[in-house]
Enzyme design. Structure first.
Site, PDB file in Angstrom:
ATOM      1  N   GLU A  79       0.799  -1.103   0.002  1.00 39.97           N
ATOM      2  CA  GLU A  79      -0.028   0.042   0.100  1.00 39.97           C
ATOM      3  C   GLU A  79       0.801   1.187  -0.066  1.00 39.97           C
ATOM      4  O   GLU A  79       0.408   2.477   0.312  1.00 39.97           O
ATOM      5  CB  GLU A  79      -0.833   0.021   1.016  1.00 39.97           C
ATOM      6  CG  GLU A  79      -1.700  -1.273   1.378  1.00 39.97           C
ATOM      7  CD  GLU A  79      -3.049  -1.207   0.249  1.00 39.97           C
ATOM      8  OE1 GLU A  79      -2.917  -0.436  -0.668  1.00 39.97           O
ATOM      9  OE2 GLU A  79      -4.107  -1.953   0.559  1.00 39.97           O
ATOM     10  N   HIS A  98      -2.728   2.495   8.634  1.00 44.69           N
ATOM     11  CA  HIS A  98      -4.045   1.818   7.816  1.00 44.69           C
ATOM     12  C   HIS A  98      -4.149   0.537   8.642  1.00 44.69           C
ATOM     13  O   HIS A  98      -3.282  -0.160   8.849  1.00 44.69           O
ATOM     14  CB  HIS A  98      -3.448   1.647   6.627  1.00 44.69           C
ATOM     15  CG  HIS A  98      -4.459   0.737   5.837  1.00 44.69           C
ATOM     16  ND1 HIS A  98      -5.723   0.641   5.903  1.00 44.69           N
ATOM     17  CD2 HIS A  98      -3.932  -0.522   5.202  1.00 44.69           C
ATOM     18  CE1 HIS A  98      -6.322  -0.452   5.150  1.00 44.69           C
ATOM     19  NE2 HIS A  98      -5.112  -1.271   4.762  1.00 44.69           N
ATOM     20  N   HIS A 100      -7.248  -3.036   9.529  1.00 45.42           N
ATOM     21  CA  HIS A 100      -8.300  -3.617   9.095  1.00 45.42           C
ATOM     22  C   HIS A 100      -9.167  -4.058  10.407  1.00 45.42           C
ATOM     23  O   HIS A 100      -9.552  -5.209  10.564  1.00 45.42           O
ATOM     24  CB  HIS A 100      -7.805  -4.884   8.377  1.00 45.42           C
ATOM     25  CG  HIS A 100      -7.360  -4.792   7.204  1.00 45.42           C
ATOM     26  ND1 HIS A 100      -6.738  -5.651   6.787  1.00 45.42           N
ATOM     27  CD2 HIS A 100      -6.960  -3.426   6.518  1.00 45.42           C
ATOM     28  CE1 HIS A 100      -6.065  -5.292   5.325  1.00 45.42           C
ATOM     29  NE2 HIS A 100      -6.231  -4.061   5.349  1.00 45.42           N
ATOM     30  N   TYR A 119     -20.050  14.083  18.498  1.00 40.90           N
ATOM     31  CA  TYR A 119     -19.246  15.520  18.277  1.00 40.90           C
ATOM     32  C   TYR A 119     -17.819  14.844  18.266  1.00 40.90           C
ATOM     33  O   TYR A 119     -16.912  15.567  17.674  1.00 40.90           O
ATOM     34  CB  TYR A 119     -19.156  16.352  19.549  1.00 40.90           C
ATOM     35  CG  TYR A 119     -18.414  15.632  20.644  1.00 40.90           C
ATOM     36  CD1 TYR A 119     -16.914  16.082  20.949  1.00 40.90           C
ATOM     37  CD2 TYR A 119     -19.068  14.996  22.018  1.00 40.90           C
ATOM     38  CE1 TYR A 119     -16.146  15.693  21.995  1.00 40.90           C
ATOM     39  CE2 TYR A 119     -18.183  14.693  23.017  1.00 40.90           C
ATOM     40  CZ  TYR A 119     -16.812  15.050  23.153  1.00 40.90           C
ATOM     41  OH  TYR A 119     -16.201  14.588  24.222  1.00 40.90           O
ATOM     42  N   HIS A 161     -12.618  -2.883   2.558  1.00 34.68           N
ATOM     43  CA  HIS A 161     -10.998  -2.953   2.818  1.00 34.68           C
ATOM     44  C   HIS A 161     -10.591  -2.649   4.334  1.00 34.68           C
ATOM     45  O   HIS A 161     -10.651  -3.600   5.120  1.00 34.68           O
ATOM     46  CB  HIS A 161     -10.290  -1.937   1.883  1.00 34.68           C
ATOM     47  CG  HIS A 161      -8.672  -2.167   2.018  1.00 34.68           C
ATOM     48  ND1 HIS A 161      -7.982  -1.710   0.901  1.00 34.68           N
ATOM     49  CD2 HIS A 161      -7.881  -2.525   2.869  1.00 34.68           C
ATOM     50  CE1 HIS A 161      -6.632  -1.935   1.161  1.00 34.68           C
ATOM     51  NE2 HIS A 161      -6.683  -2.601   2.208  1.00 34.68           N
ATOM     52  N   TYR A 215      -7.842  20.747  22.137  1.00 34.26           N
ATOM     53  CA  TYR A 215      -6.883  19.664  22.026  1.00 34.26           C
ATOM     54  C   TYR A 215      -5.885  20.040  21.295  1.00 34.26           C
ATOM     55  O   TYR A 215      -4.932  19.282  20.866  1.00 34.26           O
ATOM     56  CB  TYR A 215      -7.504  18.405  21.410  1.00 34.26           C
ATOM     57  CG  TYR A 215      -8.726  17.893  22.266  1.00 34.26           C
ATOM     58  CD1 TYR A 215      -8.274  17.010  23.480  1.00 34.26           C
ATOM     59  CD2 TYR A 215     -10.041  17.993  22.311  1.00 34.26           C
ATOM     60  CE1 TYR A 215      -9.455  16.491  24.133  1.00 34.26           C
ATOM     61  CE2 TYR A 215     -10.957  17.470  22.937  1.00 34.26           C
ATOM     62  CZ  TYR A 215     -10.773  16.752  23.949  1.00 34.26           C
ATOM     63  OH  TYR A 215     -11.633  16.208  24.860  1.00 34.26           O
TER      64      TYR A 215
END
Length: 222
Positions: A79, A98, A100, A119, A161, A215
């Site tokens: 990827e 990334h 799964h 939120y 995916h 934050y």
């Protein structure tokens, strides 16, 4: 032998990869992570379990070299395209995760985006968290879909995916990936209860603004 400053980045990436697995966000060799460095992009290699990684195993993709060219003995994750393209398109992105993970992937399998159901959607730049259209993994087509889904967002799902989250640091990107999985779980549970009441566009915008203030960098007063 790698210089000390180069080893530190590699150790941080490996630690994040192992933490992703320990948190249940990845199974086996699924998923991949990358980190922007001064020399280019460090990325997890293809088909090697995270608990077997050593610093020397991490390929480096140069941002200033031929597209997709890498340094190292191990080939990058399949990827690598969307990792590289995200960094090229988003200068503020310092790391990409990334995974799964079950709930994000369940929504991705249903090809459903995450609407303004909570939120915490503000954590990812606003609503919705989009689901990129399906394309074969590792392809330029998938990377193009991902970039569209990430417009004005820091995370997205990928049809049939999984999910992607970005951050300024690898620790921030991993935290975002975990928070995205929690939001996906909460959204799926709310569907079982009849479906969530959605926030308005104005409420989401206010949450995004508040999120940036609360934050943002926390500086100790003198």
């Amino acid at each position: 032998m790698l210089p000390t400053h180069m080893i530190e980045d590699r150790i941080a990436l490996i630690a994040a990869a192992r933490a992703m697995s320990a948190r249940g966000l990845a199974q086996g060799t699924s998923g991949n992570l990358s980190l922007r460095t001064a020399r280019g992009i460090l990325i997890t290699p293809s088909a090697i379990p995270y608990d077997q990684l050593t610093p020397e195993m991490l390929p480096l993709i140069r941002l200033d070299g031929a597209y997709g060219a890498y340094e190292g003995d191990y080939r990058p994750s399949s990827e690598w395209r969307f990792h590289l393209d995200i960094y090229l398109a988003k200068p503020a992105a310092g790391a990409v995760v990334h995974h799964h993970a079950p709930y994000c992937t369940a929504l991705a399998m249903a090809r459903r985006e995450i609407p303004a159901c909570h939120y915490m959607i503000a954590r990812f730049g606003g609503a919705p968290v989009r689901c990129a259209p399906y394309a074969l993994f590792g392809t330029a087509e998938l990377s193009a879909h991902v970039l569209q889904a990430l417009e004005e967002r820091t995370a997205c799902l990928m049809a049939s995916h999984g999910a992607i989250a970005t951050g300024k640091t690898i620790e921030a990107a991993l935290a975002a990936a975990a928070e995205l999985e929690t939001l996906a779980q909460q959204y799926l549970l709310s569907l079982a209860a009849g479906g969530p009441a959605l926030l308005s566009a104005e409420e989401v915008a206010a949450a995004v603004a508040q999120f940036a203030q609360v934050y943002g960098p926390n500086i100790k007063k003198a």
